[in-house]
Design an enzyme around this catalytic site. Structure first.
Site, PDB file in Angstrom:
ATOM      1  N   ASP A 187       0.863  -1.179   0.000  1.00  0.00           N
ATOM      2  CA  ASP A 187       0.000   0.000   0.000  1.00  0.00           C
ATOM      3  C   ASP A 187       0.901   1.230   0.000  1.00  0.00           C
ATOM      4  O   ASP A 187       2.094   1.146   0.306  1.00  0.00           O
ATOM      5  CB  ASP A 187      -0.889  -0.006   1.258  1.00  0.00           C
ATOM      6  CG  ASP A 187      -1.789   1.220   1.319  1.00  0.00           C
ATOM      7  OD1 ASP A 187      -2.322   1.620   0.263  1.00  0.00           O
ATOM      8  OD2 ASP A 187      -1.934   1.807   2.405  1.00  0.00           O
ATOM      9  N   SER A 188       0.313   2.375  -0.309  1.00  0.00           N
ATOM     10  CA  SER A 188       1.055   3.619  -0.232  1.00  0.00           C
ATOM     11  C   SER A 188       1.495   3.907   1.212  1.00  0.00           C
ATOM     12  O   SER A 188       2.421   4.682   1.421  1.00  0.00           O
ATOM     13  CB  SER A 188       0.171   4.760  -0.727  1.00  0.00           C
ATOM     14  OG  SER A 188      -1.041   4.767   0.000  1.00  0.00           O
ATOM     15  N   TYR A 208      -0.469   8.409  -2.444  1.00  0.00           N
ATOM     16  CA  TYR A 208      -0.480   8.173  -3.885  1.00  0.00           C
ATOM     17  C   TYR A 208      -1.698   8.845  -4.533  1.00  0.00           C
ATOM     18  O   TYR A 208      -1.736   9.009  -5.747  1.00  0.00           O
ATOM     19  CB  TYR A 208      -0.601   6.669  -4.184  1.00  0.00           C
ATOM     20  CG  TYR A 208       0.633   5.815  -3.959  1.00  0.00           C
ATOM     21  CD1 TYR A 208       1.792   6.303  -3.342  1.00  0.00           C
ATOM     22  CD2 TYR A 208       0.632   4.484  -4.380  1.00  0.00           C
ATOM     23  CE1 TYR A 208       2.894   5.488  -3.153  1.00  0.00           C
ATOM     24  CE2 TYR A 208       1.741   3.670  -4.194  1.00  0.00           C
ATOM     25  CZ  TYR A 208       2.867   4.167  -3.574  1.00  0.00           C
ATOM     26  OH  TYR A 208       3.962   3.348  -3.389  1.00  0.00           O
ATOM     27  N   GLY A 209      -2.687   9.177  -3.698  1.00  0.00           N
ATOM     28  CA  GLY A 209      -4.016   9.561  -4.195  1.00  0.00           C
ATOM     29  C   GLY A 209      -4.081  10.810  -5.056  1.00  0.00           C
ATOM     30  O   GLY A 209      -5.079  11.044  -5.732  1.00  0.00           O
ATOM     31  N   CYS A 219      -3.703  -1.031  -2.070  1.00  0.00           N
ATOM     32  CA  CYS A 219      -3.960   0.373  -2.347  1.00  0.00           C
ATOM     33  C   CYS A 219      -4.912   0.506  -3.545  1.00  0.00           C
ATOM     34  O   CYS A 219      -4.623   0.003  -4.635  1.00  0.00           O
ATOM     35  CB  CYS A 219      -2.627   1.050  -2.668  1.00  0.00           C
ATOM     36  SG  CYS A 219      -2.753   2.781  -3.070  1.00  0.00           S
ATOM     37  N   ASN A 220      -6.042   1.173  -3.333  1.00  0.00           N
ATOM     38  CA  ASN A 220      -7.008   1.349  -4.433  1.00  0.00           C
ATOM     39  C   ASN A 220      -6.406   2.171  -5.556  1.00  0.00           C
ATOM     40  O   ASN A 220      -6.649   1.910  -6.733  1.00  0.00           O
ATOM     41  CB  ASN A 220      -8.267   2.044  -3.933  1.00  0.00           C
ATOM     42  CG  ASN A 220      -9.178   1.126  -3.156  1.00  0.00           C
ATOM     43  OD1 ASN A 220     -10.217   0.720  -3.629  1.00  0.00           O
ATOM     44  ND2 ASN A 220      -8.771   0.764  -1.947  1.00  0.00           N
ATOM     45  N   GLU A 245      -6.085   9.261   9.386  1.00  0.00           N
ATOM     46  CA  GLU A 245      -4.724   9.075   9.908  1.00  0.00           C
ATOM     47  C   GLU A 245      -4.533   9.778  11.245  1.00  0.00           C
ATOM     48  O   GLU A 245      -3.653   9.422  12.019  1.00  0.00           O
ATOM     49  CB  GLU A 245      -3.691   9.534   8.873  1.00  0.00           C
ATOM     50  CG  GLU A 245      -3.779   8.655   7.637  1.00  0.00           C
ATOM     51  CD  GLU A 245      -2.540   8.639   6.776  1.00  0.00           C
ATOM     52  OE1 GLU A 245      -1.643   9.464   6.983  1.00  0.00           O
ATOM     53  OE2 GLU A 245      -2.498   7.781   5.873  1.00  0.00           O
ATOM     54  N   CYS A 271     -11.138   3.040  -0.971  1.00  0.00           N
ATOM     55  CA  CYS A 271      -9.848   3.510  -0.458  1.00  0.00           C
ATOM     56  C   CYS A 271      -9.497   2.662   0.758  1.00  0.00           C
ATOM     57  O   CYS A 271     -10.391   2.334   1.554  1.00  0.00           O
ATOM     58  CB  CYS A 271      -9.960   4.993  -0.078  1.00  0.00           C
ATOM     59  SG  CYS A 271      -8.501   5.640   0.760  1.00  0.00           S
ATOM     60  N   THR A 272      -8.220   2.330   0.866  1.00  0.00           N
ATOM     61  CA  THR A 272      -7.762   1.497   1.982  1.00  0.00           C
ATOM     62  C   THR A 272      -8.265   1.960   3.344  1.00  0.00           C
ATOM     63  O   THR A 272      -8.562   1.152   4.215  1.00  0.00           O
ATOM     64  CB  THR A 272      -6.217   1.535   2.058  1.00  0.00           C
ATOM     65  OG1 THR A 272      -5.792   2.887   1.868  1.00  0.00           O
ATOM     66  CG2 THR A 272      -5.602   0.619   1.062  1.00  0.00           C
ATOM     67  N   HIS A 273      -8.303   3.283   3.528  1.00  0.00           N
ATOM     68  CA  HIS A 273      -8.592   3.824   4.854  1.00  0.00           C
ATOM     69  C   HIS A 273     -10.084   3.767   5.235  1.00  0.00           C
ATOM     70  O   HIS A 273     -10.416   3.806   6.411  1.00  0.00           O
ATOM     71  CB  HIS A 273      -8.186   5.296   4.920  1.00  0.00           C
ATOM     72  CG  HIS A 273      -6.712   5.545   4.865  1.00  0.00           C
ATOM     73  ND1 HIS A 273      -5.900   5.014   3.882  1.00  0.00           N
ATOM     74  CD2 HIS A 273      -5.914   6.289   5.664  1.00  0.00           C
ATOM     75  CE1 HIS A 273      -4.652   5.423   4.090  1.00  0.00           C
ATOM     76  NE2 HIS A 273      -4.635   6.196   5.164  1.00  0.00           N
TER      77      HIS A 273
HETATM   78  N1  DGL Z   1      -3.924   3.830  -0.150  1.00  0.00           N
HETATM   79  C1  DGL Z   1      -4.612   4.866  -0.883  1.00  0.00           C
HETATM   80  C2  DGL Z   1      -5.824   4.274  -1.607  1.00  0.00           C
HETATM   81  O1  DGL Z   1      -6.345   3.264  -1.225  1.00  0.00           O
HETATM   82  C3  DGL Z   1      -5.062   5.992   0.021  1.00  0.00           C
HETATM   83  C4  DGL Z   1      -3.918   6.830   0.577  1.00  0.00           C
HETATM   84  C5  DGL Z   1      -3.114   7.530  -0.500  1.00  0.00           C
HETATM   85  O2  DGL Z   1      -3.616   8.514  -1.105  1.00  0.00           O
HETATM   86  O3  DGL Z   1      -2.025   7.092  -0.765  1.00  0.00           O
HETATM   87  O4  DGL Z   1      -6.248   4.818  -2.595  1.00  0.00           O
END
Ligand code: DGL
Length: 276
Positions: free
Chosen positions: A20-21, A52-53, A83-84, A162, A194-196
């Protein structure tokens, strides 16, 4: 997703590589733990380069390739892009270039949303890059062209999560604002893209109301991984269950929040440089 490539049974003692990011992908690890309790997991969180978003497809693809190379070198029997954003921007072009399956979260989430909707109106919330790619919209339409998809980028949710503000007025206010166009469009199904976002599931559920089914892409990705490891659905032998975490920079704060909220035990934590 490279679902056609089976996981080699000779690799059964090898870890599932998850990346993941940052830390948020531990939601996918938690889902994998529940679905495949006997598996070793090697998790890489790219905390040095998160988020990464808001990044371009070229950058996210380069980062994802560097990390996937590392996970394969560490013996991963498959790679899960938790990571999506990486799943949307990088997995389609990378998935054929690895000797092991590379699984993303988009297709499992899209399939679950199409199964869940009763009125044919699906909402998607995700990072800006994921929404701009229209990866969920395309995957949903490929399964059912009659479904309408309303997608909203929610860039402020990741930093709020976060900070651990899972049930806070600021988060509630932002969610109401982000979800308003989706509710106005009459969605009955919402993809948490999104992961979060699984960490906000109960608050999102309260803002949306009972009529809206929440599709957790982490849960559905774990089911897709299980189907790759055990295509026949047979009971899997209990192996040594471990969670080894590599981070590209220290990020103790959110790591501890996620570990506690997701009820995970981390067996080892190391810093590892990736890329230049
Ligand atoms: N992990 C990213 C996602 O699932 C979210 C956090 C990021 O922007 O890196 O899209």
């Amino acid at each position: 997703m490279s679902a056609a490539i089976p996981v080699d049974s000779k690799n059964s003692g090898h870890p599932i590589g998850v990346f993941d990011s940052g830390i948020g992908g531990l939601t996918v690890v938690a889902a994998l733990r529940r679905t495949l309790p006997g598996e070793k997991i090697l998790y890489l969180g790219d905390t040095a380069r998160v988020p990464y978003g808001g990044k371009s497809p070229e950058t996210v693809t380069r980062y994802s390739k560097e990390i996937s190379d590392l996970l394969v070198a560490e013996g991963a029997k498959m790679i899960v892009a938790a990571c999506n954003t990486a799943s949307a921007l990088a997995v389609p072009s990378l998935s054929l270039s690895y000797p092991v399956p590379l699984v993303g979260v988009i297709e499992p989430g899209a399939a679950a949303a199409v199964l869940a909707t009763r009125n044919g109106r699906i909402g998607v919330i995700a990072t800006r890059a994921t929404i701009t790619s229209d990866a969920y919209g395309k995957a949903i339409k490929a399964l059912d062209p009659a479904v309408s998809v309303t997608a909203v980028a929610c860039p402020l949710l990741v930093p709020l999560i976060e900070e651990g503000l899972f049930d806070d007025d600021i988060t509630r206010t932002m969610l109401r604002r982000y979800l308003e166009p989706l509710l106005r469009a009459g969605i009955d199904t919402l993809v948490l893209g999104c992961t979060h976002y699984p960490l906000l599931k109960s608050l999102i559920g309260r803002v949306c109301g009972k009529r809206v089914t929440l599709v957790d892409s982490a849960e559905n990705c774990a089911l897709a991984v299980r189907a790759l490891i055990s295509p026949s659905g047979s009971v899997l032998p209990e192996g040594e269950s471990r969670l080894d975490v590599l981070l590209t920079d220290s990020s103790e704060g959110f790591l501890r929040i996620a570990e506690k909220s997701l009820d995970l035990t981390i067996d080892s934590l190391n810093i590892r440089k990736v890329g230049k």
